[in-house]
Structure formats: C-alpha cells, structure tokens
Motif scaffolding. Structure first.
Motif, PDB file in Angstrom:
ATOM      1  N   ASN A  39      27.055  34.696  44.772  1.00  0.00           N
ATOM      2  CA  ASN A  39      27.292  35.902  43.971  1.00  0.00           C
ATOM      3  C   ASN A  39      28.344  36.801  44.608  1.00  0.00           C
ATOM      4  OD1 ASN A  39      25.485  35.237  41.962  1.00  0.00           O
ATOM      5  ND2 ASN A  39      23.799  36.341  42.906  1.00  0.00           N
ATOM      6  N   GLU A  40      28.276  36.964  45.918  1.00  0.00           N
ATOM      7  CA  GLU A  40      29.269  37.801  46.595  1.00  0.00           C
ATOM      8  C   GLU A  40      30.663  37.177  46.528  1.00  0.00           C
ATOM      9  OE1 GLU A  40      26.618  40.099  49.924  1.00  0.00           O
ATOM     10  OE2 GLU A  40      26.730  37.902  50.032  1.00  0.00           O
ATOM     11  N   ILE A  41      30.737  35.858  46.637  1.00  0.00           N
ATOM     12  CA  ILE A  41      32.021  35.171  46.502  1.00  0.00           C
ATOM     13  C   ILE A  41      32.598  35.439  45.115  1.00  0.00           C
ATOM     14  CG2 ILE A  41      33.130  32.909  46.315  1.00  0.00           C
ATOM     15  CD1 ILE A  41      31.135  31.901  48.445  1.00  0.00           C
ATOM     16  N   LEU A  42      31.775  35.321  44.094  1.00  0.00           N
ATOM     17  CA  LEU A  42      32.256  35.487  42.717  1.00  0.00           C
ATOM     18  C   LEU A  42      32.713  36.921  42.461  1.00  0.00           C
ATOM     19  CD1 LEU A  42      29.646  33.286  40.835  1.00  0.00           C
ATOM     20  CD2 LEU A  42      31.882  32.628  41.789  1.00  0.00           C
ATOM     21  N   TRP A  43      31.972  37.880  42.982  1.00  0.00           N
ATOM     22  CA  TRP A  43      32.364  39.286  42.834  1.00  0.00           C
ATOM     23  C   TRP A  43      33.703  39.515  43.533  1.00  0.00           C
ATOM     24  CZ3 TRP A  43      30.077  42.821  39.764  1.00  0.00           C
ATOM     25  CH2 TRP A  43      30.453  44.153  39.911  1.00  0.00           C
ATOM     26  N   HIS A  44      33.846  38.950  44.712  1.00  0.00           N
ATOM     27  CA  HIS A  44      35.065  39.043  45.508  1.00  0.00           C
ATOM     28  C   HIS A  44      36.251  38.437  44.743  1.00  0.00           C
ATOM     29  CE1 HIS A  44      37.620  37.529  48.913  1.00  0.00           C
ATOM     30  NE2 HIS A  44      37.453  36.359  48.343  1.00  0.00           N
ATOM     31  N   ILE A  45      36.050  37.265  44.146  1.00  0.00           N
ATOM     32  CA  ILE A  45      37.128  36.628  43.381  1.00  0.00           C
ATOM     33  C   ILE A  45      37.564  37.521  42.234  1.00  0.00           C
ATOM     34  CG2 ILE A  45      37.630  34.727  41.774  1.00  0.00           C
ATOM     35  CD1 ILE A  45      35.987  32.930  43.718  1.00  0.00           C
ATOM     36  N   SER A  46      36.604  38.098  41.520  1.00  0.00           N
ATOM     37  CA  SER A  46      36.979  38.956  40.385  1.00  0.00           C
ATOM     38  C   SER A  46      37.718  40.208  40.855  1.00  0.00           C
ATOM     39  CB  SER A  46      35.772  39.300  39.506  1.00  0.00           C
ATOM     40  OG  SER A  46      34.894  40.173  40.166  1.00  0.00           O
ATOM     41  N   ALA A  47      37.394  40.698  42.047  1.00  0.00           N
ATOM     42  CA  ALA A  47      38.105  41.870  42.582  1.00  0.00           C
ATOM     43  C   ALA A  47      39.561  41.523  42.874  1.00  0.00           C
ATOM     44  CB  ALA A  47      37.420  42.375  43.842  1.00  0.00           C
ATOM     45  N   TRP A  48      39.814  40.348  43.434  1.00  0.00           N
ATOM     46  CA  TRP A  48      41.197  39.945  43.705  1.00  0.00           C
ATOM     47  C   TRP A  48      41.949  39.682  42.398  1.00  0.00           C
ATOM     48  CZ3 TRP A  48      43.839  40.688  47.980  1.00  0.00           C
ATOM     49  CH2 TRP A  48      43.135  40.918  49.169  1.00  0.00           C
ATOM     50  N   GLU A  49      41.251  39.172  41.389  1.00  0.00           N
ATOM     51  CA  GLU A  49      41.903  38.985  40.087  1.00  0.00           C
ATOM     52  C   GLU A  49      42.293  40.340  39.485  1.00  0.00           C
ATOM     53  OE1 GLU A  49      40.354  34.824  38.215  1.00  0.00           O
ATOM     54  OE2 GLU A  49      39.269  36.627  37.638  1.00  0.00           O
ATOM     55  N   ARG A  50      41.417  41.326  39.621  1.00  0.00           N
ATOM     56  CA  ARG A  50      41.738  42.667  39.120  1.00  0.00           C
ATOM     57  C   ARG A  50      42.957  43.235  39.848  1.00  0.00           C
ATOM     58  NH1 ARG A  50      37.192  45.915  36.814  1.00  0.00           N
ATOM     59  NH2 ARG A  50      35.778  44.370  35.982  1.00  0.00           N
ATOM     60  N   LEU A  51      43.008  43.005  41.144  1.00  0.00           N
ATOM     61  CA  LEU A  51      44.144  43.470  41.928  1.00  0.00           C
ATOM     62  C   LEU A  51      45.423  42.767  41.470  1.00  0.00           C
ATOM     63  CD1 LEU A  51      44.759  45.432  44.234  1.00  0.00           C
ATOM     64  CD2 LEU A  51      44.465  43.513  45.814  1.00  0.00           C
ATOM     65  N   LEU A  52      45.333  41.498  41.177  1.00  0.00           N
ATOM     66  CA  LEU A  52      46.502  40.764  40.681  1.00  0.00           C
ATOM     67  C   LEU A  52      46.967  41.322  39.337  1.00  0.00           C
ATOM     68  CD1 LEU A  52      48.623  38.583  40.908  1.00  0.00           C
ATOM     69  CD2 LEU A  52      46.926  36.936  40.033  1.00  0.00           C
ATOM     70  N   GLU A 104      39.052  44.934  54.962  1.00  0.00           N
ATOM     71  CA  GLU A 104      38.574  46.204  54.395  1.00  0.00           C
ATOM     72  C   GLU A 104      38.331  46.067  52.896  1.00  0.00           C
ATOM     73  OE1 GLU A 104      41.110  49.557  55.288  1.00  0.00           O
ATOM     74  OE2 GLU A 104      41.062  49.111  57.441  1.00  0.00           O
ATOM     75  N   PHE A 105      39.274  45.446  52.207  1.00  0.00           N
ATOM     76  CA  PHE A 105      39.151  45.269  50.757  1.00  0.00           C
ATOM     77  C   PHE A 105      37.916  44.439  50.432  1.00  0.00           C
ATOM     78  CE2 PHE A 105      40.130  43.027  46.762  1.00  0.00           C
ATOM     79  CZ  PHE A 105      40.367  44.110  45.932  1.00  0.00           C
ATOM     80  N   ASN A 106      37.741  43.318  51.139  1.00  0.00           N
ATOM     81  CA  ASN A 106      36.591  42.453  50.879  1.00  0.00           C
ATOM     82  C   ASN A 106      35.275  43.181  51.132  1.00  0.00           C
ATOM     83  OD1 ASN A 106      38.166  40.289  50.100  1.00  0.00           O
ATOM     84  ND2 ASN A 106      38.153  39.349  52.119  1.00  0.00           N
ATOM     85  N   ARG A 165      31.093  39.824  34.662  1.00  0.00           N
ATOM     86  CA  ARG A 165      32.319  40.455  35.174  1.00  0.00           C
ATOM     87  C   ARG A 165      33.338  39.384  35.551  1.00  0.00           C
ATOM     88  NH1 ARG A 165      33.810  44.779  39.930  1.00  0.00           N
ATOM     89  NH2 ARG A 165      35.405  43.450  40.801  1.00  0.00           N
ATOM     90  N   LEU A 166      32.891  38.332  36.211  1.00  0.00           N
ATOM     91  CA  LEU A 166      33.800  37.251  36.591  1.00  0.00           C
ATOM     92  C   LEU A 166      34.509  36.690  35.367  1.00  0.00           C
ATOM     93  CD1 LEU A 166      34.634  35.263  38.995  1.00  0.00           C
ATOM     94  CD2 LEU A 166      32.894  33.748  38.017  1.00  0.00           C
ATOM     95  N   GLU A 167      33.742  36.367  34.338  1.00  0.00           N
ATOM     96  CA  GLU A 167      34.317  35.767  33.127  1.00  0.00           C
ATOM     97  C   GLU A 167      35.248  36.724  32.395  1.00  0.00           C
ATOM     98  OE1 GLU A 167      34.250  32.687  32.319  1.00  0.00           O
ATOM     99  OE2 GLU A 167      32.659  31.979  33.625  1.00  0.00           O
ATOM    100  N   SER A 168      34.839  37.977  32.222  1.00  0.00           N
ATOM    101  CA  SER A 168      35.689  38.923  31.489  1.00  0.00           C
ATOM    102  C   SER A 168      36.958  39.245  32.270  1.00  0.00           C
ATOM    103  CB  SER A 168      34.921  40.196  31.128  1.00  0.00           C
ATOM    104  OG  SER A 168      34.622  40.948  32.281  1.00  0.00           O
ATOM    105  N   THR A 169      36.831  39.368  33.579  1.00  0.00           N
ATOM    106  CA  THR A 169      38.022  39.625  34.396  1.00  0.00           C
ATOM    107  C   THR A 169      38.969  38.447  34.313  1.00  0.00           C
ATOM    108  OG1 THR A 169      36.788  41.040  35.919  1.00  0.00           O
ATOM    109  CG2 THR A 169      38.844  40.122  36.741  1.00  0.00           C
ATOM    110  N   PHE A 182      44.754  30.085  41.988  1.00  0.00           N
ATOM    111  CA  PHE A 182      44.302  28.717  42.234  1.00  0.00           C
ATOM    112  C   PHE A 182      44.030  28.398  43.694  1.00  0.00           C
ATOM    113  CE2 PHE A 182      48.922  28.202  41.832  1.00  0.00           C
ATOM    114  CZ  PHE A 182      49.243  27.435  42.948  1.00  0.00           C
ATOM    115  N   LEU A 183      44.795  28.922  44.630  1.00  0.00           N
ATOM    116  CA  LEU A 183      44.485  28.666  46.041  1.00  0.00           C
ATOM    117  C   LEU A 183      43.159  29.317  46.438  1.00  0.00           C
ATOM    118  CD1 LEU A 183      48.028  29.098  47.636  1.00  0.00           C
ATOM    119  CD2 LEU A 183      46.822  26.949  47.132  1.00  0.00           C
ATOM    120  N   HIS A 184      42.918  30.493  45.886  1.00  0.00           N
ATOM    121  CA  HIS A 184      41.677  31.225  46.152  1.00  0.00           C
ATOM    122  C   HIS A 184      40.487  30.489  45.545  1.00  0.00           C
ATOM    123  CE1 HIS A 184      39.727  35.489  46.201  1.00  0.00           C
ATOM    124  NE2 HIS A 184      39.455  34.834  47.295  1.00  0.00           N
TER     125      HIS A 184
END
Length: 155
Positions: free
Chosen positions: A48-61, A81-83, A101-105, A136-138
């Motif tokens: 769950n934390e990995i998935l939340w983290h991935i969606s945060a980086w997608e939002r940043l992108l 710090e960001f993570n 959130r993961l899917e919508s992001t 994709f690398l992430h």
C-alpha cells in the motif's frame, strides 16, 4: 528511437509505460488487503505504501509536464524527504482508497502524457528523463520488489 518520427517515439514510450503499468498491476492484483498492508515489500514499506508513493510521483510528473517548456530541468524534490512526506500522508487510508487514488492518478497522468508536447519525449529533453524515471522505470522497480516479496510470503 533517435532517428524515428517524434510522434512514433512518443507513441512507443507511452506503450512502454502501459506495458510496465500492466506488470505493476499484476504484481499486486490478487493480494488480500491484509497482505497489502504488511510491511517489508520495499524496506519497511507495505505494498500500500509503495502504491501511494507511486501515485505521488505520478502527480509530481503531471506538474512537471505542465511547467513551461523553456529547456530547464524541472526542480526535483529531495527523494527521501518527498517519499517520507507522501507516505505519512497515506496513514489512515483504506486499501480501497489507495487503489482508487492510484488508478485515478494514473488515468490523469496517461491523459497528460497523451497531451504533452512531442518534444518532451525526445531523448535530449529535460522532461524525458522524468517521464522515464517516474513511470516505467519506477513501475518496473516496484513490480519486481513486490513480486519478490510475494514469493517470500509463499515460502
């Protein structure tokens, strides 16, 4: 991809992102909620934390894709710090909220990439590195971690 038509390059990168996304999804698709909440999939992080983290980086992108294309690198946050910040924001969220959130992001990111200038996908463009590293690398990195963790759970 250097000598290809810019539209072809963009299309191929988006296809690579889609493929890596499918592999990421399949790495956790059949997990039970309690397993997805168990620490250890990536250091102390749960799936769950990995998935939340991935969606945060997608939002940043998505933010990076919206910034003016004046040739400068998008200012990147300190990774640790960001993570830490984004993972602390997910506390109290249900597994369902995390997946939603993961899917919508990801859907919004996919639209942002489709609408991004073709120039962003050139190998020499500053946004290209962010696109590669934050998609994709992430996804591949974390899909592999989750798959290995799942194998460890089974043994």
């Amino acid at each position: 991809m250097h000598n290809q038509n810019p539209d072809t390059t963009k299309r191929l990168i988006i296809l690579a992102i889609d493929d890596a996304w499918r592999r990421l999804r399949s790495s956790f698709n059949e997990l039970r909620s309690e397993d997805a909440s168990t620490p250890g999939a990536c250091g102390d992080w749960s799936v769950n934390e990995i998935l939340w983290h991935i969606s945060a980086w997608e939002r940043l992108l998505m933010t990076a894709l919206k910034t003016p294309d004046d040739g400068y690198d998008y200012p990147e946050p300190d990774v640790d710090e960001f993570n830490a910040k984004v993972v602390s924001e997910m506390l109290g969220r249900s597994p369902r909220q995390i997946i939603e959130r993961l899917e919508s992001t990801h859907r919004r990111l996919r639209d942002a990439l489709a609408n991004a200038p073709t120039s962003h996908f050139r190998q020499d463009h500053p946004r290209r590195r962010l696109i590669d590293e934050w998609t994709f690398l992430h996804y591949e990195e974390h899909a592999a971690q989750i798959a290995e963790w799942r194998e460890d759970l089974r043994s």
